[in-house]
Design a protein around this motif. Sequence first.
Motif, short mmCIF file in Angstrom:
data_model
loop_
_atom_site.label_atom_id
_atom_site.label_comp_id
_atom_site.label_asym_id
_atom_site.label_seq_id
_atom_site.Cartn_x
_atom_site.Cartn_y
_atom_site.Cartn_z
N ASP A 129 -5.34 0.25 1.50
CA ASP A 129 -4.21 -0.67 1.38
C ASP A 129 -4.74 -2.10 1.46
OD1 ASP A 129 -1.92 -2.16 1.43
OD2 ASP A 129 -1.21 -1.42 3.36
N PRO A 130 -5.05 -2.69 0.31
CA PRO A 130 -5.62 -4.05 0.31
C PRO A 130 -4.72 -5.09 0.95
CG PRO A 130 -6.00 -2.98 -1.80
CD PRO A 130 -5.05 -2.11 -1.05
N SER A 131 -3.41 -4.86 0.97
CA SER A 131 -2.51 -5.84 1.56
C SER A 131 -2.76 -6.02 3.05
CB SER A 131 -1.05 -5.43 1.34
OG SER A 131 -0.67 -4.36 2.19
N GLN A 132 -3.36 -5.01 3.68
CA GLN A 132 -3.65 -5.08 5.11
C GLN A 132 -5.14 -4.90 5.41
OE1 GLN A 132 -0.30 -3.27 7.65
NE2 GLN A 132 -0.36 -1.92 5.86
N SER A 133 -5.96 -4.96 4.36
CA SER A 133 -7.41 -4.76 4.50
C SER A 133 -7.72 -3.43 5.19
CB SER A 133 -8.02 -5.93 5.28
OG SER A 133 -7.81 -7.15 4.62
N ILE A 134 -6.96 -2.40 4.84
CA ILE A 134 -7.19 -1.07 5.39
C ILE A 134 -8.00 -0.24 4.39
CG2 ILE A 134 -6.11 1.12 6.07
CD1 ILE A 134 -3.69 -0.51 7.03
N PRO A 151 -0.82 2.44 -1.56
CA PRO A 151 0.59 2.10 -1.81
C PRO A 151 0.94 2.43 -3.26
CG PRO A 151 -0.52 0.33 -0.64
CD PRO A 151 -1.59 1.29 -1.05
N GLY A 152 2.20 2.69 -3.51
CA GLY A 152 2.61 3.07 -4.86
C GLY A 152 2.10 2.12 -5.91
N SER A 158 -3.37 -3.61 -8.77
CA SER A 158 -2.34 -2.69 -9.26
C SER A 158 -1.32 -2.36 -8.17
CB SER A 158 -2.99 -1.40 -9.77
OG SER A 158 -3.92 -1.68 -10.79
N THR A 159 -1.39 -3.08 -7.06
CA THR A 159 -0.43 -2.87 -5.97
C THR A 159 0.08 -4.23 -5.47
OG1 THR A 159 -2.26 -2.64 -4.36
CG2 THR A 159 -1.31 -0.61 -5.29
N VAL A 160 -0.59 -4.78 -4.46
CA VAL A 160 -0.07 -5.97 -3.79
C VAL A 160 -0.04 -7.19 -4.71
CG1 VAL A 160 -2.33 -6.57 -2.78
CG2 VAL A 160 -0.21 -7.39 -1.71
N LYS A 161 -1.04 -7.33 -5.60
CA LYS A 161 -1.03 -8.49 -6.49
C LYS A 161 0.08 -8.37 -7.53
CE LYS A 161 -3.45 -11.55 -6.81
NZ LYS A 161 -3.33 -12.95 -6.29
N ALA A 162 0.33 -7.16 -8.02
CA ALA A 162 1.42 -6.97 -8.97
C ALA A 162 2.76 -7.23 -8.30
CB ALA A 162 1.37 -5.56 -9.55
N ALA A 163 2.91 -6.78 -7.05
CA ALA A 163 4.14 -7.03 -6.31
C ALA A 163 4.35 -8.53 -6.10
CB ALA A 163 4.10 -6.31 -4.97
N GLU A 164 3.27 -9.24 -5.85
CA GLU A 164 3.36 -10.69 -5.70
C GLU A 164 3.83 -11.35 -6.99
OE1 GLU A 164 -0.12 -13.88 -5.76
OE2 GLU A 164 -0.11 -12.75 -3.88
N ILE A 184 5.79 -10.27 -9.26
CA ILE A 184 7.21 -10.06 -9.52
C ILE A 184 8.07 -10.41 -8.30
CG2 ILE A 184 6.84 -8.34 -11.32
CD1 ILE A 184 7.48 -6.17 -9.19
N ASP A 185 7.45 -10.97 -7.26
CA ASP A 185 8.16 -11.41 -6.06
C ASP A 185 8.94 -10.27 -5.41
OD1 ASP A 185 8.90 -13.21 -4.09
OD2 ASP A 185 10.67 -13.92 -5.18
N ARG A 186 8.26 -9.14 -5.27
CA ARG A 186 8.85 -7.98 -4.59
C ARG A 186 7.89 -7.56 -3.46
NH1 ARG A 186 13.48 -5.46 -7.06
NH2 ARG A 186 14.30 -7.09 -8.43
N PRO A 187 7.91 -8.30 -2.34
CA PRO A 187 6.95 -8.04 -1.26
C PRO A 187 7.14 -6.70 -0.57
CG PRO A 187 8.61 -9.65 -0.57
CD PRO A 187 8.80 -9.45 -2.04
N GLU A 188 8.25 -6.03 -0.81
CA GLU A 188 8.47 -4.71 -0.22
C GLU A 188 7.71 -3.62 -0.96
OE1 GLU A 188 11.77 -5.12 -3.36
OE2 GLU A 188 10.58 -6.41 -2.03
N LEU A 189 7.11 -3.95 -2.09
CA LEU A 189 6.35 -3.00 -2.89
C LEU A 189 4.85 -3.26 -2.74
CD1 LEU A 189 8.43 -3.09 -6.21
CD2 LEU A 189 8.66 -1.47 -4.32
#
Length: 378
Positions: free
Chosen positions: A14-19, A56-57, A313-319, A321-326
Amino acid sequence: MTFDLVLTGGRVVDPSQSIDAVTDVGFADGNVVAVEDGLAQLTNNVRDVTGKIVTPGIIDLHTHVYWGGTSLGIDAEEFARTSAVTTSIDTGSAGPGNFAGFRKHVIEPSETRILVYLHVSFAGIYGFDPVVMVGESHDFRLMAPNHARRVIEENRDVIVGIKVRIGRHASGPQGIAPLDVALGLSDETGLPVMCHIDEPPPSYEAVVAKLRKGDVLTHCFRPFPNSPVRGDGTIKDEVLAARERGVYFDIGHGMGSFSYRTARAMLAGGFPPDTISSDVHAFCLEGPAYDQLTTMSKFLGLGMPLDEVIARSTVKAAEAIDRPELGTFRKGAVGDASILSLVAGEHRLEDVEGEVLTVKERLMAEGVVVGGEWWYPK
């Protein structure tokens, strides 16, 4: 705490949390609840994913999933099964004139998430197949910003941006003018623009110079002509300036928009893409794009580390489209997950120019969690 589902034994990336660790992921009430060891003993609904990668999805920022409504459309749920994509962002298949059908007949029935860049052209990308090729931006009578504004205001839950296509094939005699229409609509609605670019005119430099912070240039690693690099491999000044402004650069592989030669030059110049997407549609499913995981695997073959490929393909894509829940396993995030494997071997992956890169490992789909429930395979 009890869980509706726990994934246990997998390598959680999970790159959003460096896991990046072998641990458990727990879901309840459709959301992520925890990422930690020992969760499997707290529920009877456990999926052992030992030896697999759990992310993450996956979000594919550039798809065409208006199945049955346009010649480009593929089935979003089948795409999820083969590529572990939990969120497909449809980029301009529908415009304001046919969005209602897209929403009712495709988006709402879909068990996987579909979000949309609404096309500024009235009927979206309506005339695109190997025989009939009609650039929807050729005819300015089809530009429909007022209609699009009304559709956006009524559908902000699923519309994340505005799509426009520019280039010799897409806009022809209108040149760059349709981009100005899309930018005006963006100013009215507050939504970003995703701009397609194909062969000149207009030039890559002219298009990217108009984009602003939060806008997306898709097909960003195109081959010549309209490549972001010069013949000597250096990156064009306008491209560097656009990144400095906060423009997102998206791959959008598709039929003709990804070159290994360009990718090598951009990566060597310290300019990776912000997002990796497939531009999957009916005419590239059999190559050269194939799907999202194949596109991601090409970047592994080019030397990009796994966590960076997944981030794009996860956190950067969510950023974008401004959907931080994804795109994240943070507590309270939407409970989507992609279960993958890294398959070793001699995998031959081609770009749009026919160059074949032999990669030593590639990503394959092993399972999908949607809304905190194991969705595929049953």
